[in-house]
Design an enzyme around this catalytic site. Sequence first.
Site, short mmCIF file in Angstrom:
data_model
loop_
_atom_site.label_atom_id
_atom_site.label_comp_id
_atom_site.label_asym_id
_atom_site.label_seq_id
_atom_site.Cartn_x
_atom_site.Cartn_y
_atom_site.Cartn_z
N CYS A 142 4.21 -17.46 11.65
CA CYS A 142 3.76 -16.14 12.12
C CYS A 142 4.61 -15.69 13.29
CB CYS A 142 2.30 -16.25 12.55
SG CYS A 142 1.59 -14.73 13.19
N LEU A 143 4.99 -14.41 13.31
CA LEU A 143 5.80 -13.91 14.42
C LEU A 143 5.03 -14.01 15.74
CD1 LEU A 143 7.54 -10.75 12.93
CD2 LEU A 143 8.32 -13.12 12.98
N HIS A 196 -2.69 -13.40 5.00
CA HIS A 196 -2.29 -13.71 6.38
C HIS A 196 -2.33 -12.45 7.25
CE1 HIS A 196 0.47 -15.78 9.40
NE2 HIS A 196 0.54 -14.50 9.76
N GLU A 197 -1.74 -11.36 6.75
CA GLU A 197 -1.66 -10.13 7.56
C GLU A 197 -3.03 -9.49 7.75
OE1 GLU A 197 0.88 -9.57 9.22
OE2 GLU A 197 2.21 -10.93 8.14
ZN ZN Z 1 1.04 -13.44 11.47
#
Ligand code: ZN
Length: 196
Positions: A110-111, A152-153
């Site tokens: 994840c960023l 995820h988003e």
């Molecule tokens: Zn993420």
Amino acid sequence: MFGKNKKESFIVYTAGAAVLKEIARPVTVVSDEIRQLASDMLKAMRVFNGIGLAAPQYGKSLRMVVFDVPAENSTGTPGEEYLLPKMPLTVINPEIVARSEQLIKREEGCLSVPDIFAPVTRPATVVFRAQTLDGEFFEFECGGLLGRCIQHELDHLDGFLFTDRLAPEDERVIRGDLNRLKSIGQSCNYRRISKK
Ligand code: ZN
């Protein structure tokens, strides 16, 4: 948005930031501001080499996500067939309306959780409903990397990170690194800043 002299700086909030824990608000009108935000989020996603970015990661508590999922390795679900050729894709008010019983464990990153990766068990496919910026509604079953990325988003829109979804034995492995990330984040308001 962040001051004229910083026009091409992009900020991604990291674990520990309050905005990542909020329930994001629906987008009610696709204003110029929303279109600009989408454009900025797409740039930020590229700068940070992501395949998805949710608005809360960009500091905006709104139900909006940008995707740039690579088309290779499609598992052939209708959503992959329809949406992968449209990448990069911005969606507003996305929802998961059904989840498969079959589960898959797959590594995620994840960023907002840089340099930490761990396997997460999630449904293999989901039925994904969303609206594009042009007002098109769609609803498709999505699997593969796209289905994974959607789950995820969308978690980001409800205040969850993938690290909240780990099995205890997997959480234990990354716990030290995650705590270190959160403690380092205090000194920079839980932000990564990149210029391009
Ligand atoms: Zn993420």
